[in-house]
Design a protein around this motif. Structure first.
Motif, PDB file in Angstrom:
ATOM      1  N   PHE A  36      34.894  47.479  29.918  1.00 46.96           N
ATOM      2  CA  PHE A  36      35.416  47.233  28.570  1.00 46.96           C
ATOM      3  C   PHE A  36      34.222  47.057  27.660  1.00 46.96           C
ATOM      4  O   PHE A  36      33.607  45.993  27.669  1.00 46.96           O
ATOM      5  CB  PHE A  36      36.273  45.969  28.521  1.00 46.96           C
ATOM      6  CG  PHE A  36      37.529  46.040  29.338  1.00 46.96           C
ATOM      7  CD1 PHE A  36      38.512  46.975  29.048  1.00 46.96           C
ATOM      8  CD2 PHE A  36      37.736  45.169  30.392  1.00 46.96           C
ATOM      9  CE1 PHE A  36      39.678  47.029  29.791  1.00 46.96           C
ATOM     10  CE2 PHE A  36      38.899  45.223  31.139  1.00 46.96           C
ATOM     11  CZ  PHE A  36      39.867  46.156  30.841  1.00 46.96           C
ATOM     12  N   LEU A  74      31.270  45.092  28.928  1.00 44.36           N
ATOM     13  CA  LEU A  74      31.624  44.258  30.077  1.00 44.36           C
ATOM     14  C   LEU A  74      32.076  45.101  31.261  1.00 44.36           C
ATOM     15  O   LEU A  74      33.016  45.884  31.158  1.00 44.36           O
ATOM     16  CB  LEU A  74      32.752  43.301  29.673  1.00 44.36           C
ATOM     17  CG  LEU A  74      33.267  42.392  30.783  1.00 44.36           C
ATOM     18  CD1 LEU A  74      32.407  41.156  30.906  1.00 44.36           C
ATOM     19  CD2 LEU A  74      34.711  42.017  30.528  1.00 44.36           C
ATOM     20  N   ASN A 111      38.217  32.560  37.004  1.00 46.95           N
ATOM     21  CA  ASN A 111      38.743  33.164  35.768  1.00 46.95           C
ATOM     22  C   ASN A 111      37.821  34.274  35.291  1.00 46.95           C
ATOM     23  O   ASN A 111      36.608  34.141  35.316  1.00 46.95           O
ATOM     24  CB  ASN A 111      38.834  32.116  34.659  1.00 46.95           C
ATOM     25  CG  ASN A 111      39.952  31.127  34.930  1.00 46.95           C
ATOM     26  OD1 ASN A 111      39.699  29.990  35.252  1.00 46.95           O
ATOM     27  ND2 ASN A 111      41.170  31.585  34.839  1.00 46.95           N
ATOM     28  N   GLY A 112      38.421  35.350  34.891  1.00 50.69           N
ATOM     29  CA  GLY A 112      37.630  36.459  34.368  1.00 50.69           C
ATOM     30  C   GLY A 112      36.993  37.309  35.448  1.00 50.69           C
ATOM     31  O   GLY A 112      36.182  38.193  35.156  1.00 50.69           O
ATOM     32  N   ALA A 113      37.390  37.099  36.707  1.00 57.03           N
ATOM     33  CA  ALA A 113      36.782  37.866  37.794  1.00 57.03           C
ATOM     34  C   ALA A 113      37.240  39.320  37.777  1.00 57.03           C
ATOM     35  O   ALA A 113      36.595  40.187  38.376  1.00 57.03           O
ATOM     36  CB  ALA A 113      37.136  37.225  39.131  1.00 57.03           C
ATOM     37  N   GLY A 114      38.337  39.596  37.126  1.00 63.14           N
ATOM     38  CA  GLY A 114      38.836  40.966  37.085  1.00 63.14           C
ATOM     39  C   GLY A 114      40.081  41.181  37.920  1.00 63.14           C
ATOM     40  O   GLY A 114      40.492  42.323  38.157  1.00 63.14           O
ATOM     41  N   LYS A 115      40.733  40.116  38.336  1.00 60.73           N
ATOM     42  CA  LYS A 115      41.909  40.242  39.209  1.00 60.73           C
ATOM     43  C   LYS A 115      43.061  40.952  38.495  1.00 60.73           C
ATOM     44  O   LYS A 115      43.629  41.904  39.018  1.00 60.73           O
ATOM     45  CB  LYS A 115      42.368  38.837  39.671  1.00 60.73           C
ATOM     46  CG  LYS A 115      41.271  38.041  40.335  1.00 60.73           C
ATOM     47  CD  LYS A 115      41.723  36.647  40.725  1.00 60.73           C
ATOM     48  CE  LYS A 115      42.144  35.760  39.566  1.00 60.73           C
ATOM     49  NZ  LYS A 115      41.081  35.258  38.705  1.00 60.73           N
ATOM     50  N   SER A 116      43.377  40.471  37.289  1.00 58.26           N
ATOM     51  CA  SER A 116      44.483  41.108  36.561  1.00 58.26           C
ATOM     52  C   SER A 116      44.130  42.537  36.185  1.00 58.26           C
ATOM     53  O   SER A 116      44.981  43.431  36.211  1.00 58.26           O
ATOM     54  CB  SER A 116      44.823  40.319  35.298  1.00 58.26           C
ATOM     55  OG  SER A 116      45.228  39.018  35.634  1.00 58.26           O
ATOM     56  N   THR A 117      42.868  42.744  35.834  1.00 56.82           N
ATOM     57  CA  THR A 117      42.426  44.098  35.502  1.00 56.82           C
ATOM     58  C   THR A 117      42.661  45.042  36.679  1.00 56.82           C
ATOM     59  O   THR A 117      43.109  46.180  36.502  1.00 56.82           O
ATOM     60  CB  THR A 117      40.943  44.082  35.117  1.00 56.82           C
ATOM     61  OG1 THR A 117      40.753  43.126  34.078  1.00 56.82           O
ATOM     62  CG2 THR A 117      40.474  45.446  34.653  1.00 56.82           C
ATOM     63  N   GLN A 136      51.155  37.998  34.664  1.00 55.98           N
ATOM     64  CA  GLN A 136      50.554  36.673  34.519  1.00 55.98           C
ATOM     65  C   GLN A 136      51.268  35.860  33.435  1.00 55.98           C
ATOM     66  O   GLN A 136      51.531  34.681  33.607  1.00 55.98           O
ATOM     67  CB  GLN A 136      49.068  36.822  34.194  1.00 55.98           C
ATOM     68  CG  GLN A 136      48.329  35.511  34.211  1.00 55.98           C
ATOM     69  CD  GLN A 136      46.816  35.697  34.234  1.00 55.98           C
ATOM     70  OE1 GLN A 136      46.293  36.809  34.293  1.00 55.98           O
ATOM     71  NE2 GLN A 136      46.107  34.591  34.203  1.00 55.98           N
ATOM     72  N   GLU A 139      49.657  35.409  39.698  1.00 54.85           N
ATOM     73  CA  GLU A 139      49.825  33.952  39.533  1.00 54.85           C
ATOM     74  C   GLU A 139      51.288  33.561  39.388  1.00 54.85           C
ATOM     75  O   GLU A 139      51.709  33.012  38.372  1.00 54.85           O
ATOM     76  CB  GLU A 139      49.001  33.455  38.342  1.00 54.85           C
ATOM     77  CG  GLU A 139      47.543  33.805  38.491  1.00 54.85           C
ATOM     78  CD  GLU A 139      46.659  33.116  37.460  1.00 54.85           C
ATOM     79  OE1 GLU A 139      47.067  32.076  36.943  1.00 54.85           O
ATOM     80  OE2 GLU A 139      45.571  33.646  37.205  1.00 54.85           O
ATOM     81  N   HIS A 153      45.666  31.026  41.830  1.00 50.44           N
ATOM     82  CA  HIS A 153      44.618  30.008  41.743  1.00 50.44           C
ATOM     83  C   HIS A 153      44.939  28.806  42.617  1.00 50.44           C
ATOM     84  O   HIS A 153      44.052  28.078  43.030  1.00 50.44           O
ATOM     85  CB  HIS A 153      44.459  29.537  40.292  1.00 50.44           C
ATOM     86  CG  HIS A 153      43.680  30.486  39.442  1.00 50.44           C
ATOM     87  ND1 HIS A 153      42.354  30.778  39.678  1.00 50.44           N
ATOM     88  CD2 HIS A 153      44.022  31.226  38.359  1.00 50.44           C
ATOM     89  CE1 HIS A 153      41.931  31.644  38.773  1.00 50.44           C
ATOM     90  NE2 HIS A 153      42.929  31.950  37.968  1.00 50.44           N
TER      91      HIS A 153
HETATM   92  N1  LIG Z   1      42.051  45.184  27.774  1.00 49.19           N
HETATM   93  C1  LIG Z   1      40.869  44.535  27.813  1.00 49.19           C
HETATM   94  N2  LIG Z   1      39.911  44.779  26.889  1.00 49.19           N
HETATM   95  C2  LIG Z   1      38.734  44.144  26.934  1.00 49.19           C
HETATM   96  N3  LIG Z   1      38.406  43.249  27.845  1.00 49.19           N
HETATM   97  C3  LIG Z   1      39.299  42.952  28.798  1.00 49.19           C
HETATM   98  C4  LIG Z   1      40.580  43.581  28.832  1.00 49.19           C
HETATM   99  N4  LIG Z   1      41.268  43.089  29.882  1.00 49.19           N
HETATM  100  C5  LIG Z   1      40.461  42.198  30.468  1.00 49.19           C
HETATM  101  N5  LIG Z   1      39.278  42.117  29.838  1.00 49.19           N
HETATM  102  C6  LIG Z   1      38.147  41.284  30.254  1.00 49.19           C
HETATM  103  O1  LIG Z   1      37.844  41.608  31.587  1.00 49.19           O
HETATM  104  C7  LIG Z   1      37.514  40.440  32.311  1.00 49.19           C
HETATM  105  C8  LIG Z   1      38.418  40.322  33.498  1.00 49.19           C
HETATM  106  O2  LIG Z   1      39.699  39.933  33.012  1.00 49.19           O
HETATM  107  P1  LIG Z   1      40.942  39.690  33.971  1.00 49.19           P
HETATM  108  O3  LIG Z   1      42.093  39.380  33.109  1.00 49.19           O
HETATM  109  O4  LIG Z   1      41.061  40.813  34.902  1.00 49.19           O
HETATM  110  O5  LIG Z   1      40.500  38.384  34.733  1.00 49.19           O
HETATM  111  P2  LIG Z   1      41.299  37.547  35.817  1.00 49.19           P
HETATM  112  O6  LIG Z   1      40.505  37.591  37.049  1.00 49.19           O
HETATM  113  O7  LIG Z   1      42.685  37.990  35.876  1.00 49.19           O
HETATM  114  O8  LIG Z   1      41.186  36.095  35.183  1.00 49.19           O
HETATM  115  P3  LIG Z   1      42.289  34.954  35.112  1.00 49.19           P
HETATM  116  O9  LIG Z   1      42.216  34.228  36.388  1.00 49.19           O
HETATM  117  O10 LIG Z   1      41.855  34.110  33.963  1.00 49.19           O
HETATM  118  O11 LIG Z   1      43.589  35.598  34.878  1.00 49.19           O
HETATM  119  C9  LIG Z   1      37.620  39.277  31.351  1.00 49.19           C
HETATM  120  O12 LIG Z   1      36.312  38.965  30.882  1.00 49.19           O
HETATM  121  C10 LIG Z   1      38.480  39.799  30.238  1.00 49.19           C
HETATM  122  O13 LIG Z   1      38.114  39.217  29.010  1.00 49.19           O
END
Ligand SMILES: Nc1ncnc2c1ncn2[C@@H]1O[C@H](COP(=O)(O)OP(=O)(O)OP(=O)(O)O)[C@@H](O)[C@H]1O
Ligand SMILES: [Mg+2]
Lengths: 251, 402
Positions: free
Chosen positions: A13, A16, A38-44, A85, A174, A207
């Protein structure tokens, strides 16, 4: 070969690197947890499975077929359902109607023109939806406006909607966040029960370590977009790298 | 009692609608002919036909806008298509509306399919703008390039030289349905009251009842449920395996067909078709009707259409003479003042009244006139408030019928 095979997935992104070279194999009928800070990229990562995001590079295969470039509804019809989520439900509709929509989608496919049938006459669908609500302990709330549900109830409703589709792969982001302890335990029992009752693969992001260690058969630890380790819960618990990167004092 | 696949409650609702529709010529004529309030009588054929026709237009529009939330600003285009189709059938075949009306539904459906297919690639404001653009394009084309089909500014009408291949020797030379001439009326005098029963009104009213029944069935169907789900959360619907595009397109086409039918009926009442019928103001009017009445409810569009058409026709008719008649008993200075004030609200200024009412409804009654009715009903029943938007809860007991 797992039912879900992820190879060399990268996603950026802007500046990032949200996912870098992720490899993951989820075995059929297993319950696989993905954990990480948090922010590890799991949801991504989940977004790359359901057609919400397309990875920059790499492949995602489900049951031998690529998921990349397919639309969300096509992926769902292949047998993948997802609990988000932040709950995604139909807030203008009743709890019952929410679940019935899933039942219709499961029975009738992505599109069917049925303007002269009557919802109230669809006894099979109604029965099935009622059963689903019973499973998630929400039968008493069937006629409630779903916007007025608590956060935990919205989540359970969303789970009922996903389960009503009898998916082969259920993705849970989650699922117990925002739930009271008792509801969390109910959810654990529910997921266990479903796994026993039918063939289903689950990938769960969580989590709450209590949930993870009560359910998971395998765990992948994700940190800064890269899988650190993948192992059984027993081994993960004592793993020094994991403790350092994520678990800290929580285990 | 259950009829035609409806629940008991819906059956009752439908029967009430049928009764009200059929009794309109009497119900809208509450004041004696020579009283000062006769101005407020609305039971004359022209206006009643308009109630029914715009009711149909609004019922159809509500299937798109009320259920899916897609706000089209171009539905007047289909109105025009319907009118032109019917007049063309007069010109080619004869004055029997039986040829033109079904064809009007089909042609407007085809137009809606094309326009909807393109417009539905976008949602929200972009969708609205696309539909508006298409409608304005149709309007301008009808005025200019398409003159051979639309007869441009003059408007399309029937000439003696037209083919009318089916026209029989004794056939009426104005629109009719197998000999039932639309413009014919039967008048009934009861004391000081006069009631007009017009063929055209009853023809339109029966069609309106049929299409209302269809919309009722759509509301209660799985298809209708999907449409309501589109309005609420398209993302969830997609991730539930539903391809939302064809559902929205189907709703668009159905509402386009309703509009085409309404346009066709306009030409069935008065054998003319002009491009102004496609203008954006006409598209905007149906939006107002549905919002004013209550979007997403069954009764809302009908109430909204009736309300706006009533104001347009009754308030605009009130002139100085009528005002003087009302205020004659007052001292001159007072009646003069009241007439001056009234000038802002009646006659040519009826738009101001309507605008104010519209604002009041949108601000204080977001659910439209239907919500007003429900609140009043609740006052009488003294029941605790129910769901905020009953139109959205056909389960387990349909509330829309209120
Ligand atoms: N559509 C997007 N555009 C830009 N940045 C994004 C986008 N989606 C996620 N990110 C960034 O990518 C990184 C990973 O986000 P993600 O949501 O995958 O984290 P996560 O592991 O699910 O965290 P959490 O436990 O908080 O849900 C974060 O820094 C987030 O800000
Ligand atoms: Mg997340």
């Amino acid at each position: 070969m797992g039912i879900l095979e992820v190879k060399g997935v990268n996603k950026r992104f802007g500046g990032l690197q949200a996912l870098s070279n992720v490899n993951l194999s989820v075995a059929e009928n297993s319950l696989h947890a993905i954990i990480g800070p948090n922010g590890a990229g799991k949801s991504t990562l989940l977004n790359c499975f359901v057609g919400k995001l397309i990875p920059d590079t790499g492949s995602v295969m489900f049951n031998g077929e690529s998921l990349l470039g397919r639309k969300p509804h096509e992926i769902n019809q292949m047998g993948i359902s997802r609990v988000f989520q932040t709950p995604e439900i139909f807030t203008d509709l009743t709890v019952m109607e929410n679940v019935m929509i899933s039942c219709f989608a499961h029975r009738d496919g992505a599109f069917r023109l049925h303007p002269f049938e009557t919802v109230a006459h669809e006894t099979d669908i109604i029965e099935q939806a009622e059963k689903m609500l019973l499973d998630v302990n929400m039968a008493d709330k069937r006629n409630m406006h779903s916007a007025s549900l608590s956060r935990g109830d919205k989540r359970r409703l969303e789970m009922a909607m996903c389960l009503a589709q009898e998916p082969r792969l259920l993705l849970l982001d989650e699922p117990t966040a925002g739930m009271a302890r008792a509801d969390t335990n109910n959810t654990i029992d529910l997921l266990k029960e479903i796994k026993e009752k039918r063939d289903i693969t689950m990938a769960i992001i969580e989590h709450d370590m209590h949930v993870v260690f009560s359910l998971a058969e395998r765990i992948t630890v994700l940190a800064q977009g890269t899988p650190l380790v993948e192992d059984t819960p027993e081994n993960i618990k004592g793993h020094p790298k994991v403790k350092e990167a994520y678990l800290g004092e929580t285990v | 009692m259950k009829l035609l696949g409806l629940s008991a409650k819906d059956t009752r609702f439908l029967l009430i609608v049928i009764f009200l529709t059929l009794a309109t010529p009497v119900l809208l004529q509450p004041f004696p002919e020579n009283s000062g309030l006769a101005t407020f009588n609305a039971g004359y054929p022209d206006l009643m036909q308009r109630f029914a026709i715009f009711g149909i237009f609004a019922i159809g529009f509500n299937i798109l806008f009320g259920l899916t939330g897609y706000l089209s600003f171009g539905h007047a285009a289909f109105l025009g298509v319907g009118s032109y189709t019917v007049v063309w059938m007069y010109k080619l075949l004869d004055y029997n509306v039986v040829w033109g009306l079904p064809l009007a539904v089909v042609t407007s459906g085809v137009f809606a399919l094309l326009i909807g297919f393109v417009s539905l690639r976008r949602s929200g404001i972009y969708f609205s703008i696309l539909t508006l653009a298409f409608a304005q394009m149709s309007y301008n084309l009808a005025y200019s390039v398409l003159t051979p089909i639309t007869n441009g500014e003059t408007g399309l009408q029937v000439y003696r030289s037209d083919a009318q291949v089916l026209l029989g020797a004794n056939e009426p030379t104005s629109p009719h349905f197998f000999g039932l001439v639309m413009s014919k009326s039967t008048k009934l005098n009861l004391g000081d009251w006069q009631f007009t029963f017009n063929n055209g009104y009853y023809f339109t009213a029966i069609i309106a009842i049929i299409v209302f029944y269809i919309s009722l069935r759509i509301f209660r169907s799985p298809f209708g449920l999907m449409l309501r789900a589109i309005k609420t959360n398209q993302t969830r619907l997609n991730y539930t395996g539903i391809n939302t595009r064809p559902y929205a397109l189907a709703a668009f086409v159905i509402s386009g067909m309703y509009a085409g039918l309404a346009g066709g009926l306009m030409a069935a009442m008065d054998p003319l078709a002009g491009a102004e019928r496609m203008q954006w103001t006409a598209s905007g009017e149906v939006v107002l009707m549905v919002i004013l009445g209550g979007a997403g409810t069954l009764m809302g569009p009908i109430l909204g259409a009736g309300f706006i058409k009533y104001f347009e026709n009754i308030f605009s008719k009130i002139n100085d003479q009528i005002l003087q008649g009302w205020f004659a008993w007052m001292p001159d200075w007072l009646s003069g003042l009241l007439i001056e004030i009234s000038h802002f609200f009646v006659g040519k200024s009826w738009h101001l009244t309507l605008g104010l009412l519209f604002m009041l409804v949108v601000i204080f009654l977001p659910g439209g006139l239907v919500e007003a009715g429900q609140r009043i009903a609740r006052l009488f029943k003294k029941k605790p408030p129910e769901d905020k938007d009953p139109g959205h809860h056909p389960q387990p007991a349909p509330h829309v019928a209120e």
